[in-house]
Design a protein around this motif. Structure first.
Motif, PDB file in Angstrom:
ATOM      1  N   GLU A 160     -61.396  22.307  -6.724  1.00  0.00           N
ATOM      2  CA  GLU A 160     -60.218  22.834  -6.027  1.00  0.00           C
ATOM      3  C   GLU A 160     -59.044  21.871  -6.162  1.00  0.00           C
ATOM      4  O   GLU A 160     -57.907  22.300  -6.364  1.00  0.00           O
ATOM      5  CB  GLU A 160     -60.544  23.078  -4.557  1.00  0.00           C
ATOM      6  CG  GLU A 160     -61.500  24.228  -4.318  1.00  0.00           C
ATOM      7  CD  GLU A 160     -61.917  24.352  -2.864  1.00  0.00           C
ATOM      8  OE1 GLU A 160     -61.372  23.633  -1.991  1.00  0.00           O
ATOM      9  OE2 GLU A 160     -62.811  25.175  -2.599  1.00  0.00           O
ATOM     10  N   ASP A 197     -57.603  22.148  -9.574  1.00  0.00           N
ATOM     11  CA  ASP A 197     -56.854  23.402  -9.678  1.00  0.00           C
ATOM     12  C   ASP A 197     -55.461  23.251  -9.067  1.00  0.00           C
ATOM     13  O   ASP A 197     -54.463  23.685  -9.654  1.00  0.00           O
ATOM     14  CB  ASP A 197     -57.625  24.527  -8.983  1.00  0.00           C
ATOM     15  CG  ASP A 197     -56.950  25.869  -9.119  1.00  0.00           C
ATOM     16  OD1 ASP A 197     -56.554  26.223 -10.256  1.00  0.00           O
ATOM     17  OD2 ASP A 197     -56.827  26.582  -8.096  1.00  0.00           O
ATOM     18  N   SER A 244     -67.312  21.102  -5.567  1.00  0.00           N
ATOM     19  CA  SER A 244     -66.416  22.225  -5.282  1.00  0.00           C
ATOM     20  C   SER A 244     -65.029  21.729  -4.870  1.00  0.00           C
ATOM     21  O   SER A 244     -64.005  22.251  -5.328  1.00  0.00           O
ATOM     22  CB  SER A 244     -67.019  23.084  -4.172  1.00  0.00           C
ATOM     23  OG  SER A 244     -66.132  24.090  -3.789  1.00  0.00           O
ATOM     24  N   LYS A 250     -56.705  18.251   0.305  1.00  0.00           N
ATOM     25  CA  LYS A 250     -57.872  18.232  -0.581  1.00  0.00           C
ATOM     26  C   LYS A 250     -58.286  16.795  -0.893  1.00  0.00           C
ATOM     27  O   LYS A 250     -59.477  16.497  -0.973  1.00  0.00           O
ATOM     28  CB  LYS A 250     -57.603  19.003  -1.874  1.00  0.00           C
ATOM     29  CG  LYS A 250     -57.407  20.488  -1.674  1.00  0.00           C
ATOM     30  CD  LYS A 250     -58.662  21.130  -1.156  1.00  0.00           C
ATOM     31  CE  LYS A 250     -58.463  22.618  -0.932  1.00  0.00           C
ATOM     32  NZ  LYS A 250     -59.638  23.225  -0.298  1.00  0.00           N
TER      33      LYS A 250
END
Length: 132
Positions: free
Chosen positions: A98, A101, A94, A45
């Motif tokens: 993520e 998270d 987005s 990520k």
């Protein structure tokens, strides 16, 4: 599992492993595996975010009225630069969500592992190794 000799003069502590202790050890092992998976995902990520930032910077150098190829799925489409900038900004938001998270999940697992370590080291001392 490897066997090791204890240093001279050191005896194995005679501590009984209860069913609850074994469950805690098993839970620690599961959390450790999950943490490794999440750390790999976190790195992916981060790489994705860095890539999107680089692409966003490059696209902003293009004139707003020019058309730019934009990949959706497996296909490329010609879109105006301004549309591509908007889409990249959406993707970046987005991807950041993520990433955040994943970071929350990693911290939660680390907290659970720390609690299990505290309980298990309290009972077993040096006769158990819970380090990664």
């Amino acid at each position: 599992m490897s066997l090791q000799m204890l240093p001279a003069g050191q005896e194995t502590p005679d501590v009984q492993v209860s069913w609850e202790d074994q469950q805690r050890i098993n839970e620690f092992s599961k959390l450790n595996s999950r943490l490794s998976e999440l750390e790999e995902l976190h790195q992916k990520k981060q790489d994705e975010n860095a890539y999107l930032e680089d692409v966003g910077t490059e696209i902003e150098l293009v004139d707003e009225d020019e058309f730019v190829q934009y990949k959706i799925g497996d296909s490329f489409y010609w879109l105006k630069q301004s549309e591509v900038v908007e889409k990249i900004e959406e993707q970046t938001e987005s991807a950041m969500a993520e990433l955040n998270d994943v970071e929350v999940k990693v911290q939660f697992i680390k907290d659970e592992m720390d609690e299990l370590k505290r309980v298990l080291y309290k009972k077993f001392g040096n006769s158990i190794n819970l380090e990664r």
